[in-house]
Design an enzyme around this catalytic site. Structure first.
Site, PDB file in Angstrom:
ATOM      1  N   ASP A   1      73.391 -44.150 116.981  1.00 60.45           N
ATOM      2  CA  ASP A   1      73.763 -44.635 115.659  1.00 60.45           C
ATOM      3  C   ASP A   1      72.710 -45.600 115.134  1.00 60.45           C
ATOM      4  OD1 ASP A   1      75.250 -45.383 113.373  1.00 60.45           O
ATOM      5  OD2 ASP A   1      76.082 -47.080 114.460  1.00 60.45           O
TER       6      ASP A   1
ATOM      7  N   ASP B   1      69.562 -43.667 114.287  1.00 63.34           N
ATOM      8  CA  ASP B   1      69.800 -42.890 113.076  1.00 63.34           C
ATOM      9  C   ASP B   1      69.508 -43.728 111.836  1.00 63.34           C
ATOM     10  OD1 ASP B   1      70.605 -40.827 111.434  1.00 63.34           O
ATOM     11  OD2 ASP B   1      72.715 -41.364 111.526  1.00 63.34           O
TER      12      ASP B   1
ATOM     13  N   ARG C   1      65.985 -45.374 107.271  1.00 60.76           N
ATOM     14  CA  ARG C   1      65.328 -46.388 106.436  1.00 60.76           C
ATOM     15  C   ARG C   1      63.814 -46.255 106.491  1.00 60.76           C
ATOM     16  NH1 ARG C   1      69.470 -49.262 108.923  1.00 60.76           N
ATOM     17  NH2 ARG C   1      68.041 -50.019 110.526  1.00 60.76           N
TER      18      ARG C   1
ATOM     19  N   ASP D   1      81.763 -44.348 113.345  1.00 64.92           N
ATOM     20  CA  ASP D   1      81.902 -45.640 114.013  1.00 64.92           C
ATOM     21  C   ASP D   1      83.360 -46.056 114.131  1.00 64.92           C
ATOM     22  OD1 ASP D   1      79.196 -45.887 114.316  1.00 64.92           O
ATOM     23  OD2 ASP D   1      78.915 -47.177 112.574  1.00 64.92           O
TER      24      ASP D   1
END
Length: 220
Positions: free
Chosen positions: A50, A53, A58, A75
């Site tokens: 996560d 990712d 970004r 999540d």
């Protein structure tokens, strides 16, 4: 996790969510009682992916609304399932169910208030006055520490759980007496976990205030 697919568009490094996290979580929870170690590995690896990712999204400027929503849903669902498991393994189970409710309520209100304010992300809290909330979302390493501490604490509690329902406080105290390293890890994770719960409460309060302010402004 991110899959890089070349030839799909002009950017050869365009990141696409592959749903690998969802698959890993499904496998992890399917094996949670038969193989606790494998569950912990899969769950933590899913959590680690996560972070990767978001970083790649970004870095290559490929942040999308769907990706952000999918990320939050994954999540919240994975954490909720783990808290539900812990509520059956420890007493009082209401502690973990309360944490589950706080986590979902806080993030749902924050998402909804962000939508009303016309923001593109629930992490945009620049207009908020609370310093801890701004530090949490503004400093990614600080947020990573709090989130990691919370998730690792839940994983440790799951691994320490016995066959019968036990007091969560007794289990933690016994574990800390047996190993100094485990004591250090538990202390660090408890700090991160505690800050995250405070942030959840603050976030829920400020988001609720934003919803009320929106209604007051609309009624004028």
């Amino acid at each position: 996790m991110i899959v890089y697919i070349s030839g799909v568009n002009d950017n050869p490094f365009s990141p696409y969510p592959s749903y690998m996290r969802v698959l890993m979580n499904c496998v992890a929870f399917a094996l949670c009682f038969s193989n606790k170690t494998l569950f912990a590995i899969l769950y933590f690896f899913s959590f680690f992916c996560d972070g990767l990712d978001g970083w790649f999204a970004r870095k290559f400027n490929q942040v999308s609304t769907f990706g952000a929503v999918l990320d939050m849903i994954t999540d919240r669902v994975s954490t909720a399932c783990l808290l539900a498991l812990l509520s059956q393994l420890y007493r009082p189970g209401l502690i973990f169910l309360s944490l589950l409710g706080l986590d979902i309520a806080s993030h749902w209100l924050q998402m909804y208030s962000s939508f009303l304010s016309g923001k593109t992300s629930h992490k945009d809290v620049k207009d908020k006055s609370n310093w801890l909330l701004k530090a949490y979302y503004g400093q990614r390493l600080f947020m990573a520490f709090c989130c990691s501490g919370s998730e690792v604490l839940y994983i440790i509690l799951f691994l320490l759980a016995g066959n019968q329902s036990e007091s969560v406080l007794d289990v933690c105290l016994n574990a800390m007496k047996q190993s100094s390293l485990l004591s250090l890890i538990l202390c660090l994770t408890l700090i991160g976990w505690g800050i995250k719960q405070v942030v959840n409460i603050i976030q829920m309060k400020t988001a609720a205030d934003s919803c009320v302010f929106y209604d007051m402004k609309r009624s004028r």
